[in-house]
Design a protein around this motif. Structure first.
Motif, PDB file in Angstrom:
ATOM      1  N   HIS A 261      -3.807  47.107  53.063  1.00  0.00           N
ATOM      2  CA  HIS A 261      -4.939  46.376  52.477  1.00  0.00           C
ATOM      3  C   HIS A 261      -6.138  47.280  52.205  1.00  0.00           C
ATOM      4  O   HIS A 261      -7.011  46.913  51.420  1.00  0.00           O
ATOM      5  N   ASP A 268      -2.266  39.202  50.164  1.00  0.00           N
ATOM      6  CA  ASP A 268      -1.632  38.128  50.913  1.00  0.00           C
ATOM      7  C   ASP A 268      -1.767  36.887  50.038  1.00  0.00           C
ATOM      8  O   ASP A 268      -2.877  36.496  49.674  1.00  0.00           O
ATOM      9  N   GLU A 310       6.783  39.739  56.173  1.00  0.00           N
ATOM     10  CA  GLU A 310       5.698  38.784  55.957  1.00  0.00           C
ATOM     11  C   GLU A 310       5.853  38.181  54.560  1.00  0.00           C
ATOM     12  O   GLU A 310       5.496  38.813  53.560  1.00  0.00           O
ATOM     13  N   TRP A 312       4.222  36.335  52.809  1.00  0.00           N
ATOM     14  CA  TRP A 312       2.988  36.232  52.023  1.00  0.00           C
ATOM     15  C   TRP A 312       2.469  37.571  51.503  1.00  0.00           C
ATOM     16  O   TRP A 312       1.622  37.609  50.630  1.00  0.00           O
ATOM     17  N   HIS A 313       2.954  38.673  52.064  1.00  0.00           N
ATOM     18  CA  HIS A 313       2.359  39.988  51.768  1.00  0.00           C
ATOM     19  C   HIS A 313       3.119  40.693  50.644  1.00  0.00           C
ATOM     20  O   HIS A 313       4.305  41.009  50.770  1.00  0.00           O
TER      21      HIS A 313
HETATM   22 ZN   LIG Z   1      -1.093  41.512  54.116  1.00  0.00          ZN
END
Ligand SMILES: [Zn+2]
Length: 319
Positions: A261, A268, A310, A312-313
């Protein structure tokens, strides 16, 4: 009837029988001979399947099955093993022990070029083809060794450089694109190319009516729509350090010391459930949402690569 005529009838009858025998056996022999020899050695079913199923390595479609290929009953027993392993395979990732690979089933299907349940013979068959293409034993079983190679491949597609973005590389994203409608400007910064790619991807998702996303009529998601909105984008090193202090026991990769990030190229994205919880139950909800399935199939076209762990990532890392 004279004996001579009787004899002639007999001869004629025998000739007819002989002609029939020749026709029956002669034709059968002919039809076998005209078949390509390859068909007698290779199960026809397998040839048809290879042509129908898109596989990761297109060269494999043309390649003939070899002695290494499994037969139908071997694929059935591989499918049985997969049914158990998808729930129970013990492995480790990120310093934590993991159970099964069912949470990665959509990404695995994408990789091996098939869309079917893991307990299906076709899954084992597609996996065997993929295993062969990467030099693994083509047994069609998704065991620990195979999973390790798959994870390494996924991880290798992610962002290589994780340096902090320069201010001129960032822009402030529209509040319309964010999950939290009160998110302040400094937390809505996104790397410019990443943001442009995200906007294009959202347009495509809105255009796909099967997703049923609410839009605002300007190629953006509607204020009431949550799916595919950005939960988090650029995080400065300072901000990340503050997050770590605020929750010192968090094991989340989201709070990593060396976070992708920092680049502004990691997004995300809301895909359902708790936005960023790695609990298995939460991830199970997320991987089954239509938007997540859509991202698995389409995000790559816009340069976004998944972080398998993840849902969402997503990272903007175009080829
Ligand atoms: Zn992330």
């Amino acid at each position: 009837m004279s004996a001579k005529i009787k004899k002639l009838v007999w001869i004629f009858g025998l000739a007819l029988i002989a002609a029939n025998v020749f026709l029956i056996f002669g034709c059968k022999h002919q039809s076998e001979r005209t078949l390509p020899i390859v068909i007698t050695n290779i199960p026809v079913k397998k040839i048809q399947k290879s042509e129908e199923i898109p596989v990761a390595n297109s060269n494999l479609v043309q390649s003939n099955p070899t002695k290494n290929d499994l037969n139908k009953s071997e694929f059935s027993s591989a499918a049985l093993r997969n049914t158990a392993l998808k729930q129970n395979l013990g492995w480790a990732f990120g310093g934590k022990s993991q159970k099964g690979w069912y949470l990665y089933h959509p990404l695995i299907c994408r990789l091996i070029g098939i869309e079917t349940e893991a307990d299906n013979n076709d899954f084992a068959e597609a996996l065997a083809r993929w295993q062969k293409s990467v030099g693994l034993p083509p047994h069609g079983i998704l065991d620990e060794a195979t999973l390790a190679v798959i994870v390494t491949m996924w991880q290798s597609n992610r962002l290589k450089k994780r340096g902090e973005a320069q201010p001129n590389e960032l822009q402030i994203g529209s509040i319309a694109d964010f999950y939290d409608v009160s998110r302040p400007d400094e937390l809505r910064q996104v790397e410019r190319e990443t943001y442009a790619a995200y906007k294009k991807m959202i347009m495509a998702a809105i255009a796909d009516k099967s997703l049923n996303l609410a839009d605002n009529g300007k190629d953006e998601l509607a204020p009431g729509e949550k799916f595919l909105k950005i939960v988090s984008a650029f995080r400065s090193k300072n901000y990340q350090a503050q997050l770590r202090i605020a929750s010192p026991n968090s094991g989340r990769a989201g709070l990593a010391v060396n976070s992708p990030h920092f680049t502004g190229r990691a997004l995300d994205i809301y895909v359902g459930g708790e936005p960023v919880s790695t609990q298995d139950g939460n991830r199970l909800v997320q991987i089954n949402t239509p938007v997540y399935r859509w991202l698995v199939k389409n995000a790559g076209k816009f340069g976004f690569k998944p972080y398998f762990y993840e849902p969402w990532h997503w990272e903007y890392a175009p080829e």
